[in-house]
Design an enzyme around this catalytic site. Structure first.
Site, short mmCIF file in Angstrom:
data_model
loop_
_atom_site.label_atom_id
_atom_site.label_comp_id
_atom_site.label_asym_id
_atom_site.label_seq_id
_atom_site.Cartn_x
_atom_site.Cartn_y
_atom_site.Cartn_z
N SER A 15 2.93 3.67 -7.46
CA SER A 15 2.83 2.33 -8.02
C SER A 15 3.48 1.41 -7.10
O SER A 15 4.76 1.69 -6.76
CB SER A 15 3.13 2.04 -9.39
N GLY A 25 -1.59 6.51 -2.74
CA GLY A 25 -2.55 6.35 -3.75
C GLY A 25 -3.69 5.47 -3.31
O GLY A 25 -4.78 5.71 -3.49
N HIS A 26 -3.26 4.31 -2.79
CA HIS A 26 -4.31 3.39 -2.22
C HIS A 26 -5.09 4.29 -0.81
O HIS A 26 -6.35 3.94 -0.77
CB HIS A 26 -3.56 2.19 -1.61
N LEU A 31 0.79 -1.24 -0.05
CA LEU A 31 0.01 -0.02 -0.11
C LEU A 31 0.99 1.26 0.13
O LEU A 31 1.84 1.16 0.72
CB LEU A 31 -0.92 -0.01 1.19
#
Ligand code: AMP
Length: 273
Positions: free
Chosen positions: A176, A27-28, A24
């Site tokens: 990412s 972004g998550h 994680l």
């Protein structure tokens, strides 16, 4: 999990669902934070879905820092973490999948022909287990978001799909889980992706509407980096994923570029540029 969620719904609790493959990052967390704003109960799943990886892809190497993920979820007050085992999700007698037609065969689907079928199948399974009121996805994976929106509509799935903006590192690289694969040269060179999208935005702002001209300028910029190998650069309608010749609003400028062994994707949605 299905029983727990059904019981919560009977009590009138709204469920916000964020599917992830773990490792994680911010972004998550941005998806989780939006889910928290909209719903009483938050369910996050961590499942590295084997059927969306081709045999030569990074299923085994995919980062699984499970112990580091847990405190991040606790900090966001996530109510439930669902982390099923692959054998439970796909028992030996598993035979059914969700087919994604043309939209799954273009862009990333050219080099990953079975990927979106794997994604659509696992997401459908997760939706049926969790029965959310809303599910949250990132614009970072724009093709995936478009396909899931379409699937939810086509198959009459009775909940909202929300797509949240891409979260970037301070230097512009889209966050990412795969960024950890990059060596320092590749990490440095990867900045060209957000720069190429920035260049596209500038060109369009200054009146360039010819998609091919924009794409060619982006290609030339990316090719200045030795470790970069372009998979594709395309400008498509964000709802249909059909290529456009003239850039207007709601176009997706998207790209996939390899840096060494790591394939990165990024995109930009045009809105009144
Ligand atoms: P993944 O764990 O890579 O399958 O991603 C889980 C969800 O997080 C997907 O909906 C992604 O689109 C989303 N996501 C991944 N990276 C980002 C990012 N940098 N910004 C916003 N959402 C993201």
């Amino acid at each position: 999990m299905q029983k727990i969620c059904a019981a919560l719904k009977r009590k009138g609790r709204t469920i916000g669902f964020v599917p992830t493959m773990g490792a994680l990052h911010k972004g998550h967390l941005s998806l989780i934070q939006q889910a928290r704003k909209d719903n009483r109960t938050i369910v996050v799943s961590i499942f590295v879905n084997p059927i969306q990886f081709a045999l030569h892809e990074d299923l085994k190497a995919y980062p699984r820092p499970f112990k580091k993920d847990i405190p991040l979820l606790q900090k966001e007050n996530v109510d439930f973490l669902f982390y099923p085992q692959a054998e439970k999700m796909y028992p030996e007698n598993f035979r059914t999948s969700v087919e994604v037609k043309v939209m799954g065969k273009v862009l990333c689907g050219v080099s990953r022909p079975d990927h979106f079928c794997g994604v659509a199948t696992v997401v459908t399974k997760l939706f049926n287990i969790i029965q959310p009121d809303a599910a949250y996805f990132g614009q970072k994976d724009a093709q995936q978001a478009t396909i899931i929106r379409r699937m939810a509509d086509d198959l009459n799935m009775p909940f909202k799909i929300k797509v949240m903006p891409t979260v970037r590192d301070t230097d512009g690289l889209a966050l990412s889980s795969r960024n950890v694969y990059l060596n320092s040269q590749e990490r440095q060179d990867s900045l060209v992706l957000s720069k190429a999208l920035g260049l596209a935005r500038e060109l369009i702002r200054h009146g360039q509407r010819n998609a091919l001209c924009v794409i060619n300028r982006m290609k030339a910029l990316i090719r200045t980096k030795k470790t970069a190998k372009i998979g594709y650069i395309a400008i498509v309608d964000s709802r249909t994923l059909n290529p456009v010749k003239i850039v207007g609003n709601n176009c997706l400028i998207c790209l996939a570029v390899r840096f060494g062994k790591t394939r990165l994707i990024d995109n930009l949605l045009t809105r009144g540029e």
